[in-house]
Design a protein around this motif. Structure first.
Motif, short mmCIF file in Angstrom:
data_model
loop_
_atom_site.label_atom_id
_atom_site.label_comp_id
_atom_site.label_asym_id
_atom_site.label_seq_id
_atom_site.Cartn_x
_atom_site.Cartn_y
_atom_site.Cartn_z
N VAL A 169 1.98 4.70 -12.09
CA VAL A 169 2.84 5.53 -11.24
C VAL A 169 3.66 4.68 -10.28
N THR A 170 3.13 3.55 -9.83
CA THR A 170 3.89 2.70 -8.91
C THR A 170 5.09 2.08 -9.62
N PHE A 171 4.90 1.57 -10.83
CA PHE A 171 5.99 0.91 -11.55
C PHE A 171 7.05 1.92 -12.00
N THR A 172 6.62 3.01 -12.61
CA THR A 172 7.59 3.97 -13.14
C THR A 172 8.33 4.68 -12.00
N SER A 173 7.65 5.01 -10.93
CA SER A 173 8.33 5.65 -9.80
C SER A 173 9.33 4.70 -9.16
N ALA A 174 8.98 3.41 -9.10
CA ALA A 174 9.91 2.43 -8.54
C ALA A 174 11.16 2.30 -9.40
N GLY A 195 16.94 3.50 -9.74
CA GLY A 195 18.10 4.08 -10.40
C GLY A 195 18.87 5.02 -9.49
N PHE A 196 18.13 5.86 -8.74
CA PHE A 196 18.80 6.80 -7.83
C PHE A 196 19.41 6.10 -6.61
N ALA A 197 18.86 4.99 -6.21
CA ALA A 197 19.34 4.30 -5.02
C ALA A 197 20.48 3.33 -5.31
N ALA A 227 7.35 12.63 -8.32
CA ALA A 227 8.52 12.98 -7.51
C ALA A 227 8.35 12.51 -6.07
N PHE A 228 7.15 12.64 -5.53
CA PHE A 228 6.93 12.23 -4.14
C PHE A 228 7.12 10.73 -3.97
N TYR A 229 6.57 9.94 -4.89
CA TYR A 229 6.71 8.49 -4.79
C TYR A 229 8.15 8.06 -5.07
N VAL A 230 8.85 8.77 -5.95
CA VAL A 230 10.27 8.47 -6.19
C VAL A 230 11.06 8.65 -4.90
N PHE A 231 10.81 9.74 -4.20
CA PHE A 231 11.49 9.97 -2.92
C PHE A 231 11.14 8.89 -1.91
N LEU A 232 9.87 8.54 -1.82
CA LEU A 232 9.42 7.53 -0.85
C LEU A 232 10.07 6.18 -1.11
N LEU A 233 10.06 5.75 -2.36
CA LEU A 233 10.61 4.43 -2.69
C LEU A 233 12.13 4.43 -2.63
N CYS A 291 10.72 -4.74 -1.48
CA CYS A 291 10.11 -3.45 -1.11
C CYS A 291 8.59 -3.48 -1.27
N LYS A 292 8.00 -4.64 -1.10
CA LYS A 292 6.54 -4.78 -1.23
C LYS A 292 5.77 -3.82 -0.31
N PRO A 293 6.15 -3.65 0.97
CA PRO A 293 5.40 -2.71 1.81
C PRO A 293 5.40 -1.29 1.25
N ALA A 294 6.55 -0.83 0.75
CA ALA A 294 6.61 0.52 0.19
C ALA A 294 5.76 0.63 -1.08
N LEU A 295 5.73 -0.43 -1.87
CA LEU A 295 4.90 -0.42 -3.08
C LEU A 295 3.42 -0.35 -2.72
N VAL A 296 3.03 -1.06 -1.66
CA VAL A 296 1.64 -1.02 -1.21
C VAL A 296 1.27 0.38 -0.74
N VAL A 297 2.17 1.03 -0.01
CA VAL A 297 1.92 2.41 0.44
C VAL A 297 1.72 3.32 -0.77
#
Length: 318
Positions: A123-128, A133-135, A189-195, A229-235
């Motif tokens: 989930v971390t890799f695919t959400s990132a 892509g959106f960013a 979706a939540f992690y996509v928004f966060l990242l 974005c390592k801190p966001a990935l850790v979260v």
């Protein structure tokens, strides 16, 4: 033109306007008054700091007490589990010996570690990737598509529970650990928004420079964006690890054999197993709970600095 100020603090007047300015205090008096104001401000800040520390201590005690009670109860015999004493009157290690002999805790922990690790990485890799892509990319309908992704969070889990089970059952994966983590390959979706919020806060010039140097889109994502974005990935990883480690619903739906149980599913089986005539062996339940809670505490402390940094910086732009 103003008259000179008398050293003794005599009255001074402004000859230009003809208005008396009154007595001027000596410099030492003025300095003393300024020092008193600073002391008052310092005293006020000291009181506020003390109240803040006291409030934090109270909150820490409130949040720590349940875990301390749980640890204390795991060293008590059954008759003293609910006596609310943090220091056991009768200290015993029999609960830990019994729990390892009565249930395959080691196997359940291994199963949970496998599911947690695979679910977290997926989930971390695919959400990132989706968030990147959106960013980063600009395309028609981007905001609409991102809104649809966020709208999926409004669907209750009960709505998709039966269709998801039918899919995994048709694929022959019911009764295995696969349904517990493979769904994370499609992101969250939540992690996509966060990242995405974190990616939007990164300087775009850095990515443009990497593109000029000949890096492709995936190379920019892998070698430039992810390290920044390592801190966001850790979260994201900590959130998902905690969710997967404590998940009970999916194991209840898909797992039937005790050899494939995860820790939450095993705890549910133990609650059913150690109930005799309505009298549960809660000393064993709390002992198993301590064993399964400690790994999450260790994991949080390992990633605590990155976790706090990620929470503080995520969403600063967007």
């Amino acid at each position: 033109m103003s008259a000179e100020t008398l050293p003794g603090g005599a009255a001074s007047s402004d000859t230009t306007t003809g208005v008396g300015l009154g007595p001027v205090p000596p410099r030492s008096v003025r300095a003393g008054a300024a020092g008193a104001v600073r002391d008052d401000r310092g005293s006020g800040r000291g009181w506020r700091r003390g109240l803040t520390v006291a409030a934090l201590v109270v909150c820490a005690v409130v949040f720590l007490y349940p875990f301390l009670w749980l640890v204390s109860a795991s060293f008590k015999p059954r008759s003293q589990v609910f006596d609310n004493a943090l220091i056991p009157r009768t200290f015993t290690l029999d609960n830990y010996v019994t729990i390892w002999q009565s249930a395959p805790m080691a196997l359940w922990i291994v199963n949970t570690l496998v599911v947690t690790l695979l679910a977290t990485v997926a989930v971390t890799f695919t959400s990132a990737m989706v968030a990147w892509g959106f960013a980063y990319f600009r395309f028609r309908g981007r905001n609409l598509l991102f809104g649809l992704v966020l709208a999926t969070m409004m669907l209750p889990g009960a709505v998709t529970m039966i269709p998801t089970f039918m899919i995994w059952n048709t694929l022959g994966q019911s009764g295995t650990l696969t349904p517990l983590w493979a769904g994370n390959l499609f992101g969250s979706a939540f992690y996509v928004f966060l990242l995405r919020q974190f990616f939007l806060g990164l300087p775009r010039d850095t990515f443009d420079a990497a593109t000029v140097d000949g890096a492709g889109n995936f190379r920019v994502f892998w070698s430039v964006a992810l390290p920044l974005c390592k801190p966001a990935l850790v979260v994201t990883a900590l959130f998902e690890a905690q969710a997967s480690w404590t998940d009970l619903m999916k194991p209840l739906i898909y797992l039937r054999d005790s050899a494939t149980f995860t820790v939450p599913r095993g705890l549910k089986a133990m609650v059913d197993q150690f109930g005799f005539g309505g009298e549960f062996h809660w000393e064993l339940i709390v002992t198993a709970s301590v064993i399964t809670t400690v790994p999450m505490i260790i994991l949080f402390f390992i990633g605590q600095r990155q976790f706090v940094e990620g929470i503080a910086t995520t969403g600063a732009k967007g």
